[in-house]
Design an enzyme around this catalytic site. Structure first.
Site, PDB file in Angstrom:
ATOM      1  N   PRO A  75       2.076   2.336  -6.537  1.00  0.00           N
ATOM      2  CG  PRO A  75       2.589   0.115  -6.470  1.00  0.00           C
ATOM      3  CD  PRO A  75       1.899   1.151  -5.316  1.00  0.00           C
ATOM      4  CG  ASP A  76       3.919   5.718 -11.182  1.00  0.00           C
ATOM      5  OD1 ASP A  76       3.833   4.091 -11.486  1.00  0.00           O
ATOM      6  OD2 ASP A  76       4.958   6.357 -11.773  1.00  0.00           O
ATOM      7  CG  PHE A  77      -1.868   3.597 -13.813  1.00  0.00           C
ATOM      8  CD1 PHE A  77      -2.095   2.640 -13.051  1.00  0.00           C
ATOM      9  CD2 PHE A  77      -3.360   3.782 -14.706  1.00  0.00           C
ATOM     10  CE1 PHE A  77      -3.532   2.493 -12.604  1.00  0.00           C
ATOM     11  CE2 PHE A  77      -4.349   3.417 -14.274  1.00  0.00           C
ATOM     12  CZ  PHE A  77      -4.217   3.301 -14.035  1.00  0.00           C
ATOM     13  NE  ARG A  78      -0.291   5.799 -18.517  1.00  0.00           N
ATOM     14  CZ  ARG A  78      -1.420   6.220 -18.761  1.00  0.00           C
ATOM     15  NH1 ARG A  78      -1.484   6.938 -17.001  1.00  0.00           N
ATOM     16  NH2 ARG A  78      -2.414   5.718 -19.405  1.00  0.00           N
ATOM     17  CG  ASN A 150      -4.072  10.193  -7.031  1.00  0.00           C
ATOM     18  OD1 ASN A 150      -3.491   9.866  -8.222  1.00  0.00           O
ATOM     19  ND2 ASN A 150      -2.709  10.531  -6.054  1.00  0.00           N
ATOM     20  CG  ASP A 152      -4.002   7.435  -2.691  1.00  0.00           C
ATOM     21  OD1 ASP A 152      -4.186   8.708  -2.393  1.00  0.00           O
ATOM     22  OD2 ASP A 152      -3.258   7.601  -3.583  1.00  0.00           O
ATOM     23  CG  HIS A 169     -10.261   9.000 -12.347  1.00  0.00           C
ATOM     24  ND1 HIS A 169      -8.825   9.192 -13.062  1.00  0.00           N
ATOM     25  CD2 HIS A 169     -10.617   9.844 -13.262  1.00  0.00           C
ATOM     26  CE1 HIS A 169      -8.661   9.329 -13.721  1.00  0.00           C
ATOM     27  NE2 HIS A 169     -10.368   9.955 -14.556  1.00  0.00           N
TER      28      HIS A 169
HETATM   29  P1  CNA Z   1       0.872   7.439 -14.592  1.00  0.00           P
HETATM   30  O1  CNA Z   1      -0.054   7.706 -15.923  1.00  0.00           O
HETATM   31  O2  CNA Z   1       1.077   6.415 -13.102  1.00  0.00           O
HETATM   32  O3  CNA Z   1       2.167   9.105 -14.576  1.00  0.00           O
HETATM   33  C1  CNA Z   1       2.701   9.062 -12.795  1.00  0.00           C
HETATM   34  C2  CNA Z   1       3.184  10.246 -13.242  1.00  0.00           C
HETATM   35  O4  CNA Z   1       3.686  10.268 -12.291  1.00  0.00           O
HETATM   36  C3  CNA Z   1       4.597   9.800 -14.317  1.00  0.00           C
HETATM   37  O5  CNA Z   1       4.739  11.560 -14.947  1.00  0.00           O
HETATM   38  C4  CNA Z   1       5.602  10.173 -13.538  1.00  0.00           C
HETATM   39  O6  CNA Z   1       7.236  10.742 -14.013  1.00  0.00           O
HETATM   40  C5  CNA Z   1       4.763  11.030 -12.316  1.00  0.00           C
HETATM   41  N1  CNA Z   1       5.589  10.224 -10.845  1.00  0.00           N
HETATM   42  C6  CNA Z   1       5.955   9.208 -10.608  1.00  0.00           C
HETATM   43  N2  CNA Z   1       6.567   9.539  -8.810  1.00  0.00           N
HETATM   44  C7  CNA Z   1       6.856  10.484  -8.823  1.00  0.00           C
HETATM   45  C8  CNA Z   1       7.697  10.860  -7.594  1.00  0.00           C
HETATM   46  N3  CNA Z   1       7.896  10.972  -7.625  1.00  0.00           N
HETATM   47  N4  CNA Z   1       8.271  12.847  -8.180  1.00  0.00           N
HETATM   48  C9  CNA Z   1       8.114  13.161  -9.509  1.00  0.00           C
HETATM   49  N5  CNA Z   1       6.918  12.533 -10.481  1.00  0.00           N
HETATM   50  C10 CNA Z   1       6.706  11.397  -9.898  1.00  0.00           C
HETATM   51  O7  CNA Z   1      -0.519   8.538 -13.035  1.00  0.00           O
HETATM   52  P2  CNA Z   1      -1.507   9.038 -14.246  1.00  0.00           P
HETATM   53  O8  CNA Z   1      -2.068   9.652 -12.560  1.00  0.00           O
HETATM   54  O9  CNA Z   1      -1.566   9.856 -14.513  1.00  0.00           O
HETATM   55  O10 CNA Z   1      -2.865   8.175 -14.583  1.00  0.00           O
HETATM   56  C11 CNA Z   1      -4.225   8.310 -14.459  1.00  0.00           C
HETATM   57  C12 CNA Z   1      -4.735   7.073 -13.409  1.00  0.00           C
HETATM   58  C13 CNA Z   1      -3.898   6.170 -12.224  1.00  0.00           C
HETATM   59  C14 CNA Z   1      -5.803   7.576 -12.482  1.00  0.00           C
HETATM   60  O11 CNA Z   1      -7.033   7.357 -13.217  1.00  0.00           O
HETATM   61  C15 CNA Z   1      -6.273   6.659 -10.991  1.00  0.00           C
HETATM   62  O12 CNA Z   1      -7.259   6.871 -11.204  1.00  0.00           O
HETATM   63  C16 CNA Z   1      -4.187   5.351 -11.834  1.00  0.00           C
HETATM   64  N6  CNA Z   1      -4.030   5.258 -10.105  1.00  0.00           N
HETATM   65  C17 CNA Z   1      -4.255   5.685  -8.601  1.00  0.00           C
HETATM   66  C18 CNA Z   1      -3.641   5.415  -7.888  1.00  0.00           C
HETATM   67  C19 CNA Z   1      -3.433   5.907  -6.774  1.00  0.00           C
HETATM   68  O13 CNA Z   1      -5.005   6.304  -6.126  1.00  0.00           O
HETATM   69  N7  CNA Z   1      -3.018   5.974  -5.774  1.00  0.00           N
HETATM   70  C20 CNA Z   1      -2.932   4.188  -8.005  1.00  0.00           C
HETATM   71  C21 CNA Z   1      -1.958   3.941  -9.600  1.00  0.00           C
HETATM   72  C22 CNA Z   1      -2.713   4.926 -10.320  1.00  0.00           C
END
Ligand code: CNA
Length: 318
Positions: A75-78, A150, A152, A169
């Site tokens: 999952p993402d954050f937002r 990321n 991961d 990060h």
């Molecule tokens: P965020 O703020 O959650 O933004 C994610 C963005 O990606 C949003 O604009 C979504 O609309 C978009 N999005 C998500 N899924 C899709 C998809 N399938 N297709 C198109 N667009 C999509 O995440 P950010 O990375 O901007 O936030 C920064 C933080 C989140 C970082 O510092 C990370 O460390 C942290 N994070 C990392 C992970 C990981 O390592 N996978 C997971 C969760 C959070």
């Protein structure tokens, strides 16, 4: 100090000016006026974008966020509903960002450690076509560097060389004490996390051990500074799967010269995309958009070949 770092410091305020280093911050202190961000300001024609990338892009800088890994199941954050911030109730955090806040972690490491157990790299999740697209850019000799937020490690599992990646990060590749900084044994740390323990250092503070990922309030790794030179000499920028809300990382998108085409592949329009004449946009699901772009570039088969080779190797190893 380079002019761009000076600019970043001017915008990011006293924390940076004091420390001389770049600190991870949750928001941009002075956002650009929203009227600048507009879909109409972006080229959305995938064939034209592919042509431009083919022709102009021999020094491509890529920046990624959590959205690149949602198709892998992380999952993402937002994203409303599925994002981590919407699913934090079980952790009983005082505020959502606390899970990655260094002060909170020192007091109560349980929430982060529970999260880390599920998302420890290399256990459950695998790279998807968006990660293999970046590897393909490298194989085609176009990639200067991938800057990723990321933690991961999925981009490295594609075979992308470590020197091509900046983990802005940090990563789970090492761990240390959150107070004295003493290096911890990574295998022991990992075992403790998987056994639901809260590993602590033997130092006088008995502080919790954390992987060397950058929490809010901590400094970014020195390698992050390479973005200044990489962007100065870039001829194309691709930004994928990020809300561009965390600084100084988000500033990379604005650091490329104005004449450099910037392509955003995301579900929503973010940052200052739409404010420059050369901005391009592929809006929607990332993997679908990456496939479309690769098809337009004549790279579709190459993309699937990379993924299939990975899947085959993974199956053989099981
Ligand atoms: P965020 O703020 O959650 O933004 C994610 C963005 O990606 C949003 O604009 C979504 O609309 C978009 N999005 C998500 N899924 C899709 C998809 N399938 N297709 C198109 N667009 C999509 O995440 P950010 O990375 O901007 O936030 C920064 C933080 C989140 C970082 O510092 C990370 O460390 C942290 N994070 C990392 C992970 C990981 O390592 N996978 C997971 C969760 C959070």
């Amino acid at each position: 100090m380079g002019p761009l770092l000076g600019l970043a410091k001017a915008f990011c305020g006293p924390a940076l000016a004091r420390s001389g280093t770049l600190t991870r911050l949750q928001t941009w202190v002075r956002p650009l006026p929203t009227r600048l961000y507009h879909l109409d300001g972006c080229n959305q024609d995938v064939l034209a974008i592919a042509q431009c990338l083919s022709k102009e892009g021999s020094n491509v800088v890529v920046m990624t966020g959590a959205g690149v890994s949602t198709p892998s199941g992380i999952p993402d954050f937002r994203t409303p509903g599925s994002g981590i911030y919407d699913n934090l109730k079980q952790y009983r955090l005082p505020y959502p960002e606390a899970i990655f806040d260094i002060s909170y972690f020192r007091q109560s490491p349980d929430a982060f450690n529970t999260w880390a157990k599920e998302f420890f790299p290399g256990l459950r999740y695998h790279p998807n076509l968006a990660h293999f697209f970046i590897k393909l850019l490298h194989d085609k000799g176009k990639l200067v560097r991938l800057y990723t937020q990321n933690i991961d490690g999925l981009e490295v599992l594609t075979g992308l060389p470590h020197e091509q990646v900046v983990h802005a990060h940090g990563s789970f590749n090492s761990a240390s004490c959150a107070a004295c900084g003493q290096d911890a044994d990574l295998d022991e740390y990992k075992q403790s996390i998987l056994l639901n323990q809260n590993p602590r250092c033997a130092c006088s503070e008995k502080a919790p051990i954390k992987p060397d990922i950058v929490f809010f309030g901590e400094n970014l790794p020195d390698r992050f500074q390479m973005f200044q030179e990489d962007t100065a000499f870039s001829d194309f920028l691709i930004c994928m799967g990020t809300s561009l809300e965390v600084y100084p990382f988000a500033g990379i998108a604005d650091a490329v010269p104005r004449k450099v085409p910037r392509l955003l592949i995301n579900r929503t329009l973010v940052g200052s995309f739409g404010s420059r004449e050369e901005d391009c946009l592929l809006l929607g699901d990332l993997v679908e958009q990456v496939i479309q772009l690769c098809r337009a570039l004549g790279w579709e088969q190459d993309l699937f070949d990379l993924k299939n080779a990975y899947d085959k190797e993974k199956q053989a190893g099981q």
